[in-house]
Design an enzyme around this catalytic site. Sequence first.
Site, PDB file in Angstrom:
ATOM      1  NE  ARG A 161      43.188  81.355  99.072  1.00  0.00           N
ATOM      2  CZ  ARG A 161      44.337  81.654  99.675  1.00  0.00           C
ATOM      3  NH1 ARG A 161      44.952  82.800  99.414  1.00  0.00           N
ATOM      4  NH2 ARG A 161      44.884  80.823 100.539  1.00  0.00           N
TER       5      ARG A 161
ATOM      6  CE1 TYR B 286      20.805  90.526  89.351  1.00  0.00           C
ATOM      7  CE2 TYR B 286      22.351  90.778  91.167  1.00  0.00           C
ATOM      8  CZ  TYR B 286      21.582  89.968  90.347  1.00  0.00           C
ATOM      9  OH  TYR B 286      21.594  88.625  90.538  1.00  0.00           O
TER      10      TYR B 286
ATOM     11  CG  ASP C  59      26.273  96.167  86.663  1.00  0.00           C
ATOM     12  OD1 ASP C  59      26.420  95.639  85.536  1.00  0.00           O
ATOM     13  OD2 ASP C  59      25.821  95.550  87.641  1.00  0.00           O
TER      14      ASP C  59
ATOM     15  CE  LYS D 232      22.755  87.700  84.997  1.00  0.00           C
ATOM     16  NZ  LYS D 232      22.691  88.963  85.719  1.00  0.00           N
TER      17      LYS D 232
HETATM   18  C1  LIG Z   1      23.041  89.333  87.022  1.00  0.00           C
HETATM   19  C2  LIG Z   1      23.535  90.685  87.335  1.00  0.00           C
HETATM   20  C3  LIG Z   1      24.480  90.886  88.335  1.00  0.00           C
HETATM   21  C4  LIG Z   1      24.995  89.750  89.200  1.00  0.00           C
HETATM   22  O1  LIG Z   1      25.714  88.823  88.452  1.00  0.00           O
HETATM   23  P1  LIG Z   1      25.865  87.265  88.841  1.00  0.00           P
HETATM   24  O2  LIG Z   1      26.796  86.764  87.818  1.00  0.00           O
HETATM   25  O3  LIG Z   1      24.491  86.671  88.789  1.00  0.00           O
HETATM   26  O4  LIG Z   1      26.414  87.225  90.234  1.00  0.00           O
HETATM   27  C5  LIG Z   1      24.939  92.166  88.543  1.00  0.00           C
HETATM   28  N1  LIG Z   1      24.484  93.211  87.827  1.00  0.00           N
HETATM   29  C6  LIG Z   1      23.558  93.063  86.861  1.00  0.00           C
HETATM   30  C7  LIG Z   1      23.091  94.245  86.097  1.00  0.00           C
HETATM   31  C8  LIG Z   1      23.049  91.792  86.591  1.00  0.00           C
HETATM   32  O5  LIG Z   1      22.116  91.651  85.640  1.00  0.00           O
END
Ligand SMILES: *Cc1c(COP(=O)(O)O)cnc(C)c1O
Length: 379
Positions: free
Chosen positions: A47, A103, A173, A198
């Site tokens: 962990r 998001y 982000d 993504k």
């Molecule tokens: C998809 C997304 C997230 C969250 O990510 P996950 O991997 O689905 O938990 C956060 N910020 C943005 C801009 C996103 O497109």
Amino acid sequence: MTGDGTRAVRAGLPEAQPFQPPVPGPVLAAHFHLPGDPAEAPYGYGREANPTWTVLERAVAELESPTEEAHAAVFPSGIAATAAVLFALLRPGDVAVLPADGYQLLPRVRARLEAFGVIVRTAPTCGDAQLGVLDEEVRLLWIETPSNPGLDVCDIRRLADAAHAGGALVAVDNTLATPLGQRPLDLGADLSVASGTKAFNGHGDVLLGYVATRDARLAGEIRSWRTTTGAILGPMEAWLAHRGLATLHLRTERQQTNALAGAAALRARPEVSGLRYPGLPDDPAHATAARQMSRFGCVVSFTLPGRAHAERFLGALRLVDDATSFGGVRSTAERRGRWGGDPVPEGFIRLSVGIEDAEDLIDDMNAALDAASGAGRTR
Ligand SMILES: *Cc1c(COP(=O)(O)O)cnc(C)c1O
């Protein structure tokens, strides 16, 4: 500094060793042989650390911060990385600024932050509106640029300077741009956070998140949060994502080329309104985007005349899958309003451009737009 392609294929990899694979395979271990003092051991219990995370974290740090030493921590999803930053670095009574148009899960994260005692202010991404809510009380500014799904852009350097003047930390982000599109740490941010699910992983087969920072103390707090909440990435996922990084440069280049071509084709259609892509020279976000981004990403957004029209379009596409998420090698699109969380019109489409041949994508979209309009007339 090497070029982006060279950096992507080598990111995080160890020196070549005789008879060892180029990308170290996944280390599947809940615990490691551990003689003596655990504090001295790089790996003891699964962990806390895993060698497959270590090489991926090195890759993330090299990509997010090629010129200065940085630290990264990987998480099992983007939202786990987001939660780590917000909950590990904020205390009850602290003030945080979140995007009003970020998001779609952020409003729910906000509710949890407020339940935890954090005071949350919001501001839209467009026009650096965050400046209007920043003051010395703010402990953390969270920005998302380009924003998902509206594709607005804010000036990271300008906002980071303003936030730092008041003593706040700045997290960006970086999901949409990827570190080959934008490097928030170079632009003054303290933390670059992303969903690697993504475009970073790009193959639609792994959920992943990461936090990168040049500040060793912040990195320690983020890792400690991970250990104490148990939000850990599986080694198979870490290995798959690292393997896929070798093509990050090819993918982001091709996606940008396809996105520009696709956006130009969409612009020629009278039924398309509200077309956004930060790489389009006349996009409202382009001037700011061009100052801080080296590639503009794979997401194009636009609006069709209504929900039924948008659904007919999505149903008629053959090479673009009706699916959520974005950044994959295969193009996808969705009617974003179906989720109910984003402030978008009913006919709003978020298109994620893959690495197919641009002409095929454009032919497919034009045929689907024709079919959607034709069906509309016969009703
Ligand atoms: C998809 C997304 C997230 C969250 O990510 P996950 O991997 O689905 O938990 C956060 N910020 C943005 C801009 C996103 O497109």
